[in-house]
Design a protein around this motif. Structure first.
Motif, PDB file in Angstrom:
ATOM      1  N   LEU A  77       7.905  10.427  -3.909  1.00 51.81           N
ATOM      2  CA  LEU A  77       6.931  10.879  -3.111  1.00 51.81           C
ATOM      3  C   LEU A  77       6.006  11.360  -4.153  1.00 51.81           C
ATOM      4  O   LEU A  77       4.864  11.384  -3.426  1.00 51.81           O
ATOM      5  N   LYS A  78       6.254  11.542  -4.902  1.00 58.75           N
ATOM      6  CA  LYS A  78       5.728  12.139  -6.043  1.00 58.75           C
ATOM      7  C   LYS A  78       4.472  11.365  -5.952  1.00 58.75           C
ATOM      8  O   LYS A  78       3.017  11.824  -6.497  1.00 58.75           O
ATOM      9  N   SER A  79       4.601   9.823  -6.209  1.00 57.33           N
ATOM     10  CA  SER A  79       3.268   9.053  -6.633  1.00 57.33           C
ATOM     11  C   SER A  79       2.264   8.641  -5.662  1.00 57.33           C
ATOM     12  O   SER A  79       1.332   8.580  -5.414  1.00 57.33           O
ATOM     13  N   LEU A  80       2.793   9.510  -4.292  1.00 57.24           N
ATOM     14  CA  LEU A  80       2.290   9.199  -2.953  1.00 57.24           C
ATOM     15  C   LEU A  80       1.460  11.312  -3.295  1.00 57.24           C
ATOM     16  O   LEU A  80       0.573  11.657  -2.099  1.00 57.24           O
ATOM     17  N   ARG A  81       1.755  11.331  -3.784  1.00 56.18           N
ATOM     18  CA  ARG A  81       1.076  13.401  -3.705  1.00 56.18           C
ATOM     19  C   ARG A  81       1.562  14.022  -2.772  1.00 56.18           C
ATOM     20  O   ARG A  81       0.572  14.705  -1.771  1.00 56.18           O
ATOM     21  N   LEU A  82       3.011  13.698  -1.899  1.00 50.78           N
ATOM     22  CA  LEU A  82       3.193  14.821  -0.707  1.00 50.78           C
ATOM     23  C   LEU A  82       4.214  15.622  -1.544  1.00 50.78           C
ATOM     24  O   LEU A  82       4.554  15.691  -2.979  1.00 50.78           O
ATOM     25  N   PRO A  83       5.341  16.320  -0.784  1.00 52.26           N
ATOM     26  CA  PRO A  83       5.792  17.869  -1.316  1.00 52.26           C
ATOM     27  C   PRO A  83       6.841  16.769  -1.778  1.00 52.26           C
ATOM     28  O   PRO A  83       7.318  16.324  -1.029  1.00 52.26           O
TER      29      PRO A  83
ATOM     30  N   VAL B 224      -6.764   8.887   0.817  1.00 51.21           N
ATOM     31  CA  VAL B 224      -6.438   8.573  -0.634  1.00 51.21           C
ATOM     32  C   VAL B 224      -6.469   6.911  -1.332  1.00 51.21           C
ATOM     33  O   VAL B 224      -5.230   6.375   0.052  1.00 51.21           O
ATOM     34  N   GLU B 225      -6.970   6.279  -2.109  1.00 53.34           N
ATOM     35  CA  GLU B 225      -8.263   5.201  -2.603  1.00 53.34           C
ATOM     36  C   GLU B 225      -5.968   4.789  -3.109  1.00 53.34           C
ATOM     37  O   GLU B 225      -5.630   5.342  -4.012  1.00 53.34           O
ATOM     38  N   SER B 226      -5.545   4.062  -1.925  1.00 57.79           N
ATOM     39  CA  SER B 226      -4.075   3.559  -3.110  1.00 57.79           C
ATOM     40  C   SER B 226      -4.492   2.455  -4.125  1.00 57.79           C
ATOM     41  O   SER B 226      -5.155   1.320  -4.134  1.00 57.79           O
TER      42      SER B 226
ATOM     43  N   ALA C  47       0.654  -0.951   0.259  1.00 55.56           N
ATOM     44  CA  ALA C  47      -0.221   0.581  -0.008  1.00 55.56           C
ATOM     45  C   ALA C  47       1.068   1.142   0.039  1.00 55.56           C
ATOM     46  O   ALA C  47       2.057   1.342   0.382  1.00 55.56           O
ATOM     47  N   THR C  48      -0.016   2.387  -1.041  1.00 54.02           N
ATOM     48  CA  THR C  48       1.599   4.002  -0.898  1.00 54.02           C
ATOM     49  C   THR C  48       0.763   4.512   0.374  1.00 54.02           C
ATOM     50  O   THR C  48       0.076   3.894   1.104  1.00 54.02           O
ATOM     51  N   ALA C  49       1.984   5.430   0.726  1.00 56.00           N
ATOM     52  CA  ALA C  49       1.787   5.967   2.352  1.00 56.00           C
ATOM     53  C   ALA C  49       0.654   6.347   2.154  1.00 56.00           C
ATOM     54  O   ALA C  49       0.237   7.167   3.334  1.00 56.00           O
ATOM     55  N   ALA C  50      -0.089   6.851   0.952  1.00 57.46           N
ATOM     56  CA  ALA C  50      -1.157   8.271   1.422  1.00 57.46           C
ATOM     57  C   ALA C  50      -2.531   7.386   1.744  1.00 57.46           C
ATOM     58  O   ALA C  50      -3.002   7.664   2.412  1.00 57.46           O
ATOM     59  N   SER C  51      -2.314   5.873   1.547  1.00 56.69           N
ATOM     60  CA  SER C  51      -3.260   5.325   2.671  1.00 56.69           C
ATOM     61  C   SER C  51      -3.679   5.108   3.925  1.00 56.69           C
ATOM     62  O   SER C  51      -3.898   4.611   4.671  1.00 56.69           O
ATOM     63  N   ARG C  52      -2.035   5.792   4.345  1.00 59.60           N
ATOM     64  CA  ARG C  52      -2.101   5.403   6.224  1.00 59.60           C
ATOM     65  C   ARG C  52      -1.583   7.189   6.454  1.00 59.60           C
ATOM     66  O   ARG C  52      -1.759   6.900   7.207  1.00 59.60           O
ATOM     67  N   LEU C  53      -1.871   7.666   5.361  1.00 62.23           N
ATOM     68  CA  LEU C  53      -1.587   9.371   6.937  1.00 62.23           C
ATOM     69  C   LEU C  53      -3.195  10.107   6.782  1.00 62.23           C
ATOM     70  O   LEU C  53      -4.330   9.941   6.334  1.00 62.23           O
ATOM     71  N   PRO C  54      -2.783  11.328   7.812  1.00 60.99           N
ATOM     72  CA  PRO C  54      -3.898  11.619   8.001  1.00 60.99           C
ATOM     73  C   PRO C  54      -4.385  12.405   7.691  1.00 60.99           C
ATOM     74  O   PRO C  54      -4.147  12.934   6.367  1.00 60.99           O
ATOM     75  N   PRO C  55      -5.402  13.213   7.664  1.00 62.76           N
ATOM     76  CA  PRO C  55      -6.688  14.225   6.373  1.00 62.76           C
ATOM     77  C   PRO C  55      -5.430  14.743   6.149  1.00 62.76           C
ATOM     78  O   PRO C  55      -5.919  15.594   4.581  1.00 62.76           O
ATOM     79  N   SER C  56      -5.638  15.803   7.112  1.00 64.38           N
ATOM     80  CA  SER C  56      -4.652  17.251   6.409  1.00 64.38           C
ATOM     81  C   SER C  56      -3.219  16.652   5.257  1.00 64.38           C
ATOM     82  O   SER C  56      -3.067  16.907   4.771  1.00 64.38           O
ATOM     83  N   TRP C  57      -2.696  15.329   5.070  1.00 67.20           N
ATOM     84  CA  TRP C  57      -2.707  14.941   4.365  1.00 67.20           C
ATOM     85  C   TRP C  57      -2.761  14.998   2.925  1.00 67.20           C
ATOM     86  O   TRP C  57      -2.099  14.841   1.983  1.00 67.20           O
TER      87      TRP C  57
END
Length: 363
Positions: free
Chosen positions: A334-340, A283-285, A260-270
């Motif tokens: 990081l880009k695949s997770l839509r993170l900075p 965010v659906e991984s 699973a990608t990191a976005a599936s484990r991130l808090p709402p603010s991320w």
């Protein structure tokens, strides 16, 4: 005449009268003695020989029990309690018997040589019992470290601590085995013994043999081993007597579950919205890539591999591994997770560690 009288055996000396009647120059008649006549000393030696030969090894519980009886350190009864003796007592008893039955003394005494050989064997049996060696204890603190998780090239370093040192149970070598599901039992992978190392240009002692790299490329003859989620690896210490109990460890050959990608484990603010309802917590991984996706999309494949490497590491090992990677794969992940994904490499490493830490905290 005086020499004749002095050298004549007791009981065969002529009476004084007869000695006077015999002329000084007369020839002395030979004294006929039986070949195996037994005097007081010789009778004692023959009794000792008989005592030794009457003790049969098969009638005793152990070789040391028989040896102690032969040397006179224990009762001759086969069911007598075990004798308590030390090396000094064995040597004293051995020297005493060998002095008494010395070849110069026994001459051609019947069966004397058999008794002497039995005494030698008795000493060896007692000394071996005093120098008894037991099988060693199992290795301690068996651990595994992932060196490479790429399919087809997986490597895992096994490390362990030597058993507690015991003079009666020395370690001569280590045996490494793995349970092969094709056979349903553990098969020996290798045996580590002290030897000269061409790589180190010196002799490697058994105390230094506390690690082994389990490599997929070197174990192609065990394909079923690498098709499992976890492999059971065993390490044992061994010597000339036998080997210890196995120290067993389950080695994760691949990370459980889908990566699973990191976005599936991130808090709402991320979480970043992308076609999803506003305020969505996660965010659906994306699903795991298929073989066709891996062949057609180098980015997908590299990101997937990066994700797999991250999931199999933690703590200081993870930081060290990230510092050795190029900046481009870290940016792509990081880009695949839509993170900075901008900044220096150290900033990206800290961001990646933060993501991993959030995953661990949220289970």
């Amino acid at each position: 005449c005086a020499r004749f009288l002095a050298s004549a055996p007791v009981g065969s000396r002529p009476s004084p009268a007869a000695a006077q009647d015999a002329p000084c120059g007369a020839a002395r008649a030979p004294v006929a003695a039986p070949r195996h006549s037994i005097g007081p000393g010789e009778g004692g030696m023959q009794a000792e020989v008989n005592r030794i030969l009457e003790l049969r090894r098969r009638n005793f519980a152990s070789g040391s029990a028989w040896g102690a009886a032969v040397l006179g350190l224990a009762l001759p009864a086969a069911r007598a309690p075990p004798a308590q003796f030390d090396a000094a007592a064995v040597q004293r008893a051995y020297r005493g018997l060998m002095k008494r039955l010395h070849p110069d003394k026994v001459g051609d005494l019947p069966q004397a040589m058999q008794a002497v050989e039995a005494i030698r064997q008795a000493r060896e049996a007692c000394e071996k019992s005093l120098l008894r060696v037991d099988a060693p204890a199992p290795p301690r603190d068996l651990r595994v470290e992932t060196l490479c998780s790429e399919m087809g090239r997986r490597q895992f370093r096994l490390t362990w601590a030597s058993p507690k040192e015991q003079s009666a149970a020395p370690v001569r070598r280590y045996v490494i085995a793995a349970v092969d599901p094709a056979y349903g039992r553990a098969l020996t992978v290798t045996t580590l013994e002290p030897d000269y190392s061409q790589e180190l240009h010196r002799f490697v002692s058994v105390a230094e043999l506390t690690s082994f790299v389990l490599a997929e490329e070197e174990l192609q003859k065990m394909p079923s081993l690498w098709q499992q989620r976890r492999a059971t690896v065993q390490v044992a210490a061994a010597n000339e007597v036998g080997q210890s109990r196995w120290a067993v460890l389950n080695v994760p050959l691949r990370c459980a579950g889908r990566p699973a990608t990191a976005a599936s484990r991130l808090p709402p603010s991320w979480a970043t919205e992308s076609g999803s309802d506003e305020g969505s917590s996660y965010v659906e991984s994306p699903p795991p890539p298929t073989d066709s996706v891996r062949r057609t999309s180098g980015t997908w494949s590299s990101t997937w591999s990066f994700e797999m490497e991250l999931k199999c590491r933690q703590g200081r090992e993870l930081r060290t591994w990230l510092s050795r990677q190029l900046k481009a794969p870290l940016v792509a992940w990081l880009k695949s997770l839509r993170l900075p994904h901008t900044g220096t490499k150290e900033e990206l490493i800290e961001r990646a560690l933060e993501v991993v830490g959030e995953r661990a905290a949220m289970g």
